[in-house]
Motif scaffolding. Structure first.
Motif, PDB file in Angstrom:
ATOM      1  N   LEU A  81      42.428  42.983  49.915  1.00 60.22           N
ATOM      2  CA  LEU A  81      42.610  41.843  49.019  1.00 60.22           C
ATOM      3  C   LEU A  81      43.436  42.214  47.788  1.00 60.22           C
ATOM      4  CD1 LEU A  81      42.010  38.870  48.432  1.00 60.22           C
ATOM      5  CD2 LEU A  81      39.885  39.616  47.319  1.00 60.22           C
ATOM      6  N   LEU A  85      46.783  40.353  46.659  1.00 58.69           N
ATOM      7  CA  LEU A  85      46.876  39.700  45.346  1.00 58.69           C
ATOM      8  C   LEU A  85      48.025  40.253  44.504  1.00 58.69           C
ATOM      9  CD1 LEU A  85      43.111  39.281  44.396  1.00 58.69           C
ATOM     10  CD2 LEU A  85      44.727  37.520  45.176  1.00 58.69           C
ATOM     11  N   SER A  86      48.261  41.554  44.573  1.00 60.33           N
ATOM     12  CA  SER A  86      49.375  42.121  43.795  1.00 60.33           C
ATOM     13  C   SER A  86      50.708  41.605  44.313  1.00 60.33           C
ATOM     14  CB  SER A  86      49.334  43.647  43.794  1.00 60.33           C
ATOM     15  OG  SER A  86      49.583  44.159  45.083  1.00 60.33           O
ATOM     16  N   LEU A  88      51.085  38.745  45.831  1.00 56.35           N
ATOM     17  CA  LEU A  88      51.122  37.326  45.474  1.00 56.35           C
ATOM     18  C   LEU A  88      51.570  37.145  44.026  1.00 56.35           C
ATOM     19  CD1 LEU A  88      47.967  35.670  47.071  1.00 56.35           C
ATOM     20  CD2 LEU A  88      50.338  34.962  47.342  1.00 56.35           C
ATOM     21  N   CYS A  89      51.016  37.940  43.117  1.00 52.37           N
ATOM     22  CA  CYS A  89      51.356  37.796  41.689  1.00 52.37           C
ATOM     23  C   CYS A  89      52.805  38.176  41.415  1.00 52.37           C
ATOM     24  CB  CYS A  89      50.417  38.638  40.829  1.00 52.37           C
ATOM     25  SG  CYS A  89      48.741  38.015  40.808  1.00 52.37           S
TER      26      CYS A  89
END
Length: 156
Positions: A81, A85-86, A88-89
């Motif tokens: 995850l 998330l990294s 995605l950001c």
């Protein structure tokens, strides 16, 4: 007649024309986010009875041996995850900016091509047992596109 120091250079567009329509960047970032989240969900669920990680990761020896599609499929897989998330950001930010100046269609295609080319070069330079997954190569490709765009725009 205005003072010469106040006249804008013809190489630099006025501030209002510097960016494209906001919808291009939002569309590109939304499509990017949807694709990597949806594929991550499907991969973790083992959808369609497949081992998505085994079939899609880059393995240098496999790519050099002809499994070139792995250069693309690995861009959509993430280890956990935090990795997702990294990407995605940071990916969302750089994809948004790239699509804002290049357009959503061309921007996403160029980012995907840059990521795939980066994975191919990585496979050619690494030992045959080297493996990797993740969209980071495409994220750096988006950053490179932004730098190249600004450099070309200023040196025309």
């Amino acid at each position: 007649m205005p003072y010469p120091s106040l006249v804008l250079s013809p190489r630099h567009p006025p501030p209002a024309a510097a960016l494209g329509r906001l919808s291009e960047g939002l569309l590109g970032a939304a499509l990017y986010a949807f694709a990597i989240v949806a594929i991550d969900f499907l991969a973790r669920a083992g959808a369609f009875g497949h081992d998505w990680f085994g079939a899609g990761r880059t393995r240098a020896g496999d790519i050099v041996g002809g499994d070139v599609w792995r250069c693309v499929t690995a861009l959509t897989l993430h280890a956990d995850l935090a990795h997702l998330l990294s990407n995605l950001c940071f990916g969302g930010l750089f994809v948004f900016l790239s699509c804002e100046v290049l357009g959503a269609g061309f921007g996403l295609c160029a980012i995907g091509a840059a990521g795939a080319l980066g994975n191919l070069l990585n496979a050619l330079l690494r030992p045959p047992d080297h493996t990797s997954i993740g969209a980071s190569t495409a994220v750096f490709g988006a950053l490179g596109l932004l730098v190249a765009y600004q450099w070309m725009r200023r040196n025309v």
